[in-house]
Design a protein around this motif. Sequence first.
Motif, PDB file in Angstrom:
ATOM      1  N   VAL A 202      -2.074   4.757  -9.977  1.00  0.00           N
ATOM      2  CA  VAL A 202      -1.364   5.248  -8.789  1.00  0.00           C
ATOM      3  C   VAL A 202      -0.640   4.081  -8.105  1.00  0.00           C
ATOM      4  N   PHE A 203      -1.348   2.955  -7.963  1.00  0.00           N
ATOM      5  CA  PHE A 203      -0.784   1.811  -7.227  1.00  0.00           C
ATOM      6  C   PHE A 203       0.453   1.249  -7.907  1.00  0.00           C
ATOM      7  N   GLU A 204       0.382   1.136  -9.229  1.00  0.00           N
ATOM      8  CA  GLU A 204       1.526   0.596  -9.956  1.00  0.00           C
ATOM      9  C   GLU A 204       2.715   1.548  -9.888  1.00  0.00           C
ATOM     10  N   SER A 205       2.455   2.841 -10.005  1.00  0.00           N
ATOM     11  CA  SER A 205       3.569   3.790  -9.994  1.00  0.00           C
ATOM     12  C   SER A 205       4.253   3.813  -8.625  1.00  0.00           C
ATOM     13  N   VAL A 206       3.471   3.745  -7.554  1.00  0.00           N
ATOM     14  CA  VAL A 206       4.087   3.777  -6.222  1.00  0.00           C
ATOM     15  C   VAL A 206       4.882   2.496  -5.967  1.00  0.00           C
ATOM     16  N   TYR A 207       4.345   1.374  -6.426  1.00  0.00           N
ATOM     17  CA  TYR A 207       5.038   0.101  -6.195  1.00  0.00           C
ATOM     18  C   TYR A 207       6.408   0.083  -6.887  1.00  0.00           C
ATOM     19  N   LEU A 208       6.440   0.634  -8.110  1.00  0.00           N
ATOM     20  CA  LEU A 208       7.648   0.493  -8.926  1.00  0.00           C
ATOM     21  C   LEU A 208       8.662   1.625  -8.762  1.00  0.00           C
ATOM     22  N   ALA A 209       8.165   2.851  -8.676  1.00  0.00           N
ATOM     23  CA  ALA A 209       9.034   3.996  -8.952  1.00  0.00           C
ATOM     24  C   ALA A 209       9.822   4.483  -7.747  1.00  0.00           C
ATOM     25  N   SER A 210      10.964   5.111  -8.025  1.00  0.00           N
ATOM     26  CA  SER A 210      11.671   5.841  -6.986  1.00  0.00           C
ATOM     27  C   SER A 210      11.186   7.289  -6.962  1.00  0.00           C
ATOM     28  N   ARG A 211      10.596   7.715  -8.077  1.00  0.00           N
ATOM     29  CA  ARG A 211      10.040   9.080  -8.141  1.00  0.00           C
ATOM     30  C   ARG A 211       8.883   9.070  -9.130  1.00  0.00           C
ATOM     31  N   ILE A 212       7.832   9.810  -8.793  1.00  0.00           N
ATOM     32  CA  ILE A 212       6.651   9.875  -9.653  1.00  0.00           C
ATOM     33  C   ILE A 212       6.460  11.312 -10.099  1.00  0.00           C
ATOM     34  N   PHE A 238       5.791  -5.173   0.280  1.00  0.00           N
ATOM     35  CA  PHE A 238       5.643  -3.715   0.192  1.00  0.00           C
ATOM     36  C   PHE A 238       4.192  -3.327  -0.079  1.00  0.00           C
ATOM     37  N   ARG A 239       3.434  -4.220  -0.737  1.00  0.00           N
ATOM     38  CA  ARG A 239       2.045  -3.885  -1.069  1.00  0.00           C
ATOM     39  C   ARG A 239       1.162  -3.729   0.164  1.00  0.00           C
ATOM     40  N   THR A 240       1.588  -4.312   1.282  1.00  0.00           N
ATOM     41  CA  THR A 240       0.802  -4.172   2.514  1.00  0.00           C
ATOM     42  C   THR A 240       1.547  -3.321   3.551  1.00  0.00           C
ATOM     43  N   ASP A 241       2.627  -2.685   3.130  1.00  0.00           N
ATOM     44  CA  ASP A 241       3.433  -1.826   4.002  1.00  0.00           C
ATOM     45  C   ASP A 241       2.688  -0.496   4.208  1.00  0.00           C
ATOM     46  N   PRO A 242       2.643  -0.006   5.453  1.00  0.00           N
ATOM     47  CA  PRO A 242       1.971   1.284   5.693  1.00  0.00           C
ATOM     48  C   PRO A 242       2.556   2.420   4.833  1.00  0.00           C
ATOM     49  N   ARG A 243       3.844   2.359   4.539  1.00  0.00           N
ATOM     50  CA  ARG A 243       4.450   3.406   3.709  1.00  0.00           C
ATOM     51  C   ARG A 243       3.877   3.364   2.298  1.00  0.00           C
ATOM     52  N   TYR A 244       3.526   2.175   1.834  1.00  0.00           N
ATOM     53  CA  TYR A 244       2.923   2.034   0.506  1.00  0.00           C
ATOM     54  C   TYR A 244       1.554   2.714   0.506  1.00  0.00           C
ATOM     55  N   ALA A 245       0.747   2.382   1.509  1.00  0.00           N
ATOM     56  CA  ALA A 245      -0.591   2.975   1.607  1.00  0.00           C
ATOM     57  C   ALA A 245      -0.504   4.498   1.704  1.00  0.00           C
ATOM     58  N   ALA A 246       0.434   4.979   2.528  1.00  0.00           N
ATOM     59  CA  ALA A 246       0.563   6.428   2.728  1.00  0.00           C
ATOM     60  C   ALA A 246       0.984   7.123   1.432  1.00  0.00           C
ATOM     61  N   THR A 247       1.915   6.497   0.699  1.00  0.00           N
ATOM     62  CA  THR A 247       2.391   7.128  -0.541  1.00  0.00           C
ATOM     63  C   THR A 247       1.311   7.082  -1.615  1.00  0.00           C
ATOM     64  N   CYS A 248       0.526   6.000  -1.652  1.00  0.00           N
ATOM     65  CA  CYS A 248      -0.584   5.933  -2.611  1.00  0.00           C
ATOM     66  C   CYS A 248      -1.580   7.051  -2.332  1.00  0.00           C
ATOM     67  N   GLN A 249      -1.853   7.272  -1.044  1.00  0.00           N
ATOM     68  CA  GLN A 249      -2.803   8.310  -0.664  1.00  0.00           C
ATOM     69  C   GLN A 249      -2.282   9.689  -1.079  1.00  0.00           C
ATOM     70  N   ALA A 250      -1.014   9.942  -0.795  1.00  0.00           N
ATOM     71  CA  ALA A 250      -0.418  11.241  -1.143  1.00  0.00           C
ATOM     72  C   ALA A 250      -0.409  11.436  -2.658  1.00  0.00           C
ATOM     73  N   THR A 251      -0.113  10.359  -3.384  1.00  0.00           N
ATOM     74  CA  THR A 251      -0.041  10.453  -4.850  1.00  0.00           C
ATOM     75  C   THR A 251      -1.429  10.694  -5.440  1.00  0.00           C
ATOM     76  N   SER A 252      -2.437  10.012  -4.894  1.00  0.00           N
ATOM     77  CA  SER A 252      -3.817  10.235  -5.342  1.00  0.00           C
ATOM     78  C   SER A 252      -4.223  11.687  -5.137  1.00  0.00           C
ATOM     79  N   ALA A 253      -3.838  12.242  -3.988  1.00  0.00           N
ATOM     80  CA  ALA A 253      -4.185  13.640  -3.694  1.00  0.00           C
ATOM     81  C   ALA A 253      -3.534  14.570  -4.724  1.00  0.00           C
ATOM     82  N   ILE A 254      -2.283  14.285  -5.072  1.00  0.00           N
ATOM     83  CA  ILE A 254      -1.581  15.101  -6.075  1.00  0.00           C
ATOM     84  C   ILE A 254      -2.290  14.991  -7.424  1.00  0.00           C
ATOM     85  N   LEU A 255      -2.676  13.771  -7.774  1.00  0.00           N
ATOM     86  CA  LEU A 255      -3.355  13.541  -9.056  1.00  0.00           C
ATOM     87  C   LEU A 255      -4.671  14.325  -9.102  1.00  0.00           C
TER      88      LEU A 255
END
Length: 263
Positions: A202-212, A238-255
């Motif tokens: 999840v972390f790698e995909s959010v860091y790199l991608a424009s869409r997952i 970006f790794r410590t950006d709140p938007r990064y944390a929020a998107t990781c959380q949302a992506t984990s929930a989807i997974l």
Amino acid sequence: MTEPAAARSVISLAGIRKAFANGVVALDGLDLNVREGEFLSLLGPSGCGKSTALRLIAGLMQADSGRLLVTPSAGPPAEAWHHDVAYVFQEPTLMPWASAFDNVWLPLRLAGISRADARQQVCEALSGVGLDGFEAAYPRQLSGGMKMRVSIARALVTRPRLLLMDEPFAALDEITRFKLNDDLLRLQQEHGWTVVFVTHSVFESVYLASRIAVMTPRPGRIAEEIAVDVPYPRTEAFRTDPRYAATCQATSAILHRAMGAAA
Ligand SMILES: Nc1ncnc2c1ncn2[C@@H]1O[C@H](COP(=O)(O)OP(=O)(O)O)[C@@H](O)[C@H]1O
Ligand SMILES: [Mg+2]
């Protein structure tokens, strides 16, 4: 403000099904569209069919049914279509008996380009991945990260437009992986490639991608997609950006939803 014209479609998969001879259905009902210049991450659990999907896109195997259209570059099909598509595997898959230079030269050599004529292109590709001065080194003399850099240089030497990457950094330590993540983003910005990047992180995909695009367990299909609405260039900050944390959380929930959907 007028909307920018939609980018050209590079990959279009609809209703793709792929079963293997042993009866395993790897993919069923896979739909996926990728536009030019996108960095699309294909995220899913181990065994869900990510590599199978990537191999189908690369033309390394055939789907049983469904529609698949891959148009790596605009205009009439190039003389050698496969030169517009590059594939990077999880293992660097270098020839142990050949130098970094000769490993990177390989795709050009196969295209009939002599060592001397390939020199500039090979050196540029090695330099692009930070391997200036390592032309003569053999794989056994290189670290895991450097071997992966050679493997990436070999993919880039033909100047592809579409880059397909199958968990390329999964075997590397975290510091090396972070460094290669940043180098990959920089190179993509420079060259404007379309990238499909397979990962189970999840972390790698959010860091790199424009869409997952999140896949279900086998048989794989796309469960849900999520846009990572943070502009490039992205850096370590970006790794410590709140938007990064929020998107990781949302992506984990989807997974998690995707995993549950198949159960
Ligand atoms: N050549 C093959 N023959 C039979 N089964 C295969 C073959 N390749 C992959 N599979 C099976 O298909 C499923 C999807 O595999 P794969 O695409 O490699 O998944 P992923 O890359 O997401 O881990 C797995 O259950 C795997 O065991
Ligand atoms: Mg795989």
